[in-house]
Design an enzyme around this catalytic site. Structure first.
Site, PDB file in Angstrom:
ATOM      1  N   ASP A  63     -13.462 -16.468  -2.060  1.00 42.94           N
ATOM      2  CA  ASP A  63     -13.457 -17.615  -1.046  1.00 42.94           C
ATOM      3  C   ASP A  63     -13.517 -17.645   0.370  1.00 42.94           C
ATOM      4  O   ASP A  63     -13.859 -16.415   0.783  1.00 42.94           O
ATOM      5  CB  ASP A  63     -12.133 -18.149  -0.959  1.00 42.94           C
ATOM      6  CG  ASP A  63     -11.888 -17.867  -2.516  1.00 42.94           C
ATOM      7  OD1 ASP A  63     -12.015 -18.282  -3.405  1.00 42.94           O
ATOM      8  OD2 ASP A  63     -10.289 -18.151  -2.582  1.00 42.94           O
ATOM      9  N   ASP A  69      -6.314 -17.352   8.110  1.00 38.04           N
ATOM     10  CA  ASP A  69      -6.401 -16.450   6.881  1.00 38.04           C
ATOM     11  C   ASP A  69      -5.819 -14.629   7.892  1.00 38.04           C
ATOM     12  O   ASP A  69      -5.114 -14.345   7.541  1.00 38.04           O
ATOM     13  CB  ASP A  69      -7.636 -16.432   6.238  1.00 38.04           C
ATOM     14  CG  ASP A  69      -7.116 -17.527   4.822  1.00 38.04           C
ATOM     15  OD1 ASP A  69      -7.761 -17.401   3.866  1.00 38.04           O
ATOM     16  OD2 ASP A  69      -6.335 -18.120   4.439  1.00 38.04           O
ATOM     17  N   GLU A  92      -5.633 -10.314  -0.673  1.00 39.01           N
ATOM     18  CA  GLU A  92      -6.583 -10.441  -0.992  1.00 39.01           C
ATOM     19  C   GLU A  92      -7.822 -10.851  -0.001  1.00 39.01           C
ATOM     20  O   GLU A  92      -8.607 -10.719  -0.523  1.00 39.01           O
ATOM     21  CB  GLU A  92      -5.986 -12.208  -1.386  1.00 39.01           C
ATOM     22  CG  GLU A  92      -7.009 -13.846  -1.727  1.00 39.01           C
ATOM     23  CD  GLU A  92      -7.175 -14.798  -2.055  1.00 39.01           C
ATOM     24  OE1 GLU A  92      -6.203 -15.313  -1.164  1.00 39.01           O
ATOM     25  OE2 GLU A  92      -7.163 -15.015  -2.990  1.00 39.01           O
ATOM     26  N   GLU A  93      -7.059 -10.237   0.796  1.00 32.70           N
ATOM     27  CA  GLU A  93      -8.169 -10.260   1.998  1.00 32.70           C
ATOM     28  C   GLU A  93      -8.841  -9.228   2.061  1.00 32.70           C
ATOM     29  O   GLU A  93      -9.616  -9.502   2.887  1.00 32.70           O
ATOM     30  CB  GLU A  93      -8.160 -10.912   3.783  1.00 32.70           C
ATOM     31  CG  GLU A  93      -7.256 -12.287   3.589  1.00 32.70           C
ATOM     32  CD  GLU A  93      -8.050 -13.784   3.198  1.00 32.70           C
ATOM     33  OE1 GLU A  93      -7.159 -14.356   2.678  1.00 32.70           O
ATOM     34  OE2 GLU A  93      -8.670 -13.464   3.053  1.00 32.70           O
ATOM     35  N   ASP A 115      -0.956 -11.903  -0.346  1.00 30.55           N
ATOM     36  CA  ASP A 115      -1.935 -12.933   0.027  1.00 30.55           C
ATOM     37  C   ASP A 115      -1.152 -13.331   1.099  1.00 30.55           C
ATOM     38  O   ASP A 115      -0.347 -14.283   1.388  1.00 30.55           O
ATOM     39  CB  ASP A 115      -1.991 -14.419  -0.911  1.00 30.55           C
ATOM     40  CG  ASP A 115      -2.875 -15.453  -1.326  1.00 30.55           C
ATOM     41  OD1 ASP A 115      -3.035 -16.141  -1.057  1.00 30.55           O
ATOM     42  OD2 ASP A 115      -3.364 -15.133   0.147  1.00 30.55           O
ATOM     43  N   LEU A 117      -2.362 -16.069   3.286  1.00 33.41           N
ATOM     44  CA  LEU A 117      -2.327 -17.452   3.404  1.00 33.41           C
ATOM     45  C   LEU A 117      -2.720 -18.188   2.508  1.00 33.41           C
ATOM     46  O   LEU A 117      -4.340 -18.470   2.352  1.00 33.41           O
ATOM     47  CB  LEU A 117      -3.047 -17.780   4.518  1.00 33.41           C
ATOM     48  CG  LEU A 117      -2.123 -18.709   5.409  1.00 33.41           C
ATOM     49  CD1 LEU A 117      -0.514 -18.744   5.564  1.00 33.41           C
ATOM     50  CD2 LEU A 117      -3.170 -19.402   6.472  1.00 33.41           C
ATOM     51  N   ASP A 118      -1.642 -18.234   1.283  1.00 33.30           N
ATOM     52  CA  ASP A 118      -2.062 -19.276   0.208  1.00 33.30           C
ATOM     53  C   ASP A 118      -2.171 -20.524   0.662  1.00 33.30           C
ATOM     54  O   ASP A 118      -1.448 -20.966   1.123  1.00 33.30           O
ATOM     55  CB  ASP A 118      -1.386 -18.267  -0.848  1.00 33.30           C
ATOM     56  CG  ASP A 118      -1.815 -19.247  -2.101  1.00 33.30           C
ATOM     57  OD1 ASP A 118      -2.607 -18.973  -2.656  1.00 33.30           O
ATOM     58  OD2 ASP A 118      -0.387 -20.808  -2.439  1.00 33.30           O
ATOM     59  N   GLU A 274      -0.711 -12.743  -6.147  1.00 24.32           N
ATOM     60  CA  GLU A 274      -0.013 -14.478  -6.595  1.00 24.32           C
ATOM     61  C   GLU A 274       1.159 -14.454  -7.807  1.00 24.32           C
ATOM     62  O   GLU A 274       1.684 -14.284  -7.689  1.00 24.32           O
ATOM     63  CB  GLU A 274      -1.170 -15.167  -6.955  1.00 24.32           C
ATOM     64  CG  GLU A 274      -2.532 -15.240  -5.327  1.00 24.32           C
ATOM     65  CD  GLU A 274      -3.287 -16.138  -5.276  1.00 24.32           C
ATOM     66  OE1 GLU A 274      -3.470 -16.220  -6.914  1.00 24.32           O
ATOM     67  OE2 GLU A 274      -3.884 -17.232  -4.924  1.00 24.32           O
TER      68      GLU A 274
END
Ligand code: P6P
Length: 338
Positions: A63, A69, A92-93, A115, A117-118, A274
């Protein structure tokens, strides 16, 4: 007026609940609270400060990464270094796990998955976003660096998990396996204050949450269940921010679904940072969380850091009903053996 109980006070009071009640997990939870306050400050003024807009990078999920983020990711990592209780993080990053340097005289016993900043695609349009976190005890030798084995643990091994929702107010919700409590940030004193005590999810609710735009791409049994929700005149609520959609369901009842699609044959959402942390919270509030194979999400053995999963999560009565639909419609009659 009842006395204010801050997050710090609550965590310390509940410290005796932890199997390892030596204050290590306490420090870690408090660090996450500090990171949430810092991220909240930036999320609340994202429109004013030049941190809106796409960062131009792609994260491990492919993404596009919004600047906020990256900011949230770095603040969480910085804060998790403070307590000396965390030996590594997975985000996630970040493609790979990140080693957290040891602090002298501390043998870090935990790793954190998050995560940062989901739902970040909502930032530019001022829709609520969230941070999701999970805490595991490390399995590797405490004297050495953390390893992938420390992270590829089932959700059932989580010692704590929760989320922060940056919405009309900023609320931190977490569990250590003994119920779920929520804390609302009071900006006037800069403290998260106990606001949702011992949250219990209703057995059923009036909401179902799914991206209706993918309806024709879902398997037939999922389409039949979504038709059933519509026939029951349930209300569709889906804002593309998993934390926000699930927070509503946690408090008011309902069901959230992200089934497999052609684009995401294994589901879109990430198992480690998540699905599992949110499943832990929802289960601790009395709810259920399965994948499309009707397996309990928290019992799935992860094999890679950014592993995707399908998920159906929410009120127990509604998740069980969905399970019956899948069993009924996907029970393909056995072909006669030739
Ligand atoms: P879609 C946000 O990108 C996210 O990871 C979750 O927060 C959200 O529930 C989902 O993806 C939205 O995905 O495909 O419906 O836009």
């Amino acid at each position: 007026m009842s006395r204010i109980i801050t997050l710090d006070e609550f965590i310390i009071r509940r410290q005796k609940d932890f199997a390892y009640a030596s204050g290590e997990l306490t420090g870690l939870l408090r660090d996450i609270g500090v990171a949430a306050k810092i991220v909240n400050r930036e999320v609340n003024k994202a429109g004013l400060v030049n941190i809106l807009g796409v960062h131009g990078l792609e994260n491990a999920s492919g993404d596009e990464v919004q600047k906020l983020d990256m900011y949230a990711n770095q603040k969480l990592i910085d804060c998790l270094k403070n307590s000396g209780e965390c030996c590594g993080v997975a985000s996630e990053e970040n493609e790979d796990i990140i080693q957290v340097p040891a602090i002298a005289s501390k043998n870090a016993k935990y790793v954190v998955v998050f995560d940062p900043l989901d739902g970040s695609s909502n930032i530019d349009v001022n829709v609520s976003v969230g941070t999701i976190f999970g805490i595991y005890r490390r399995k590797s030798d405490e004297k050495g660096p953390c390893t992938m084995e420390d992270f590829l643990q089932k959700g059932t091994e989580l010692v704590a998990a929760g989320y922060v929702i940056y919405g009309t107010s900023t609320i931190l919700v977490y569990t250590t396996g003994r119920g779920v409590n929520g804390f609302t940030l009071d900006p006037s004193i800069g403290e998260f204050c106990l606001s949702h005590t011992d949250i219990k999810i209703p057995d059923r609710g009036q909401y179902y949450s799914v991206n209706q735009g993918y309806y024709l791409k879902f398997d037939v049994e999922m389409r039949r269940y979504i038709d059933y929700c519509s026939d029951l005149n349930l209300r569709l609520r889906y804002i593309g921010s998993m934390v926000s959609d699930i927070h509503r369901i946690l408090l008011q009842g309902g069901i959230f679904l992200y089934p497999n699609t052609r684009k995401y044959p294994k589901g879109k959402l990430r198992l480690l940072y998540e699905c599992n942390p949110l499943a832990f919270v929802v289960e601790q509030a009395g709810g259920k969380a399965y994948n499309n194979q009707l397996g309990r999400i928290m019992e799935v053995q992860p094999h890679e850091l950014h592993q995707r999963s399908t998920i159906v999560i929410g009120s127990p009565g509604m998740v069980d009903e969905m399970k019956e639909f899948v069993e009924r419609y996907s029970a393909v009659p056995a072909m006669p053996k030739k």
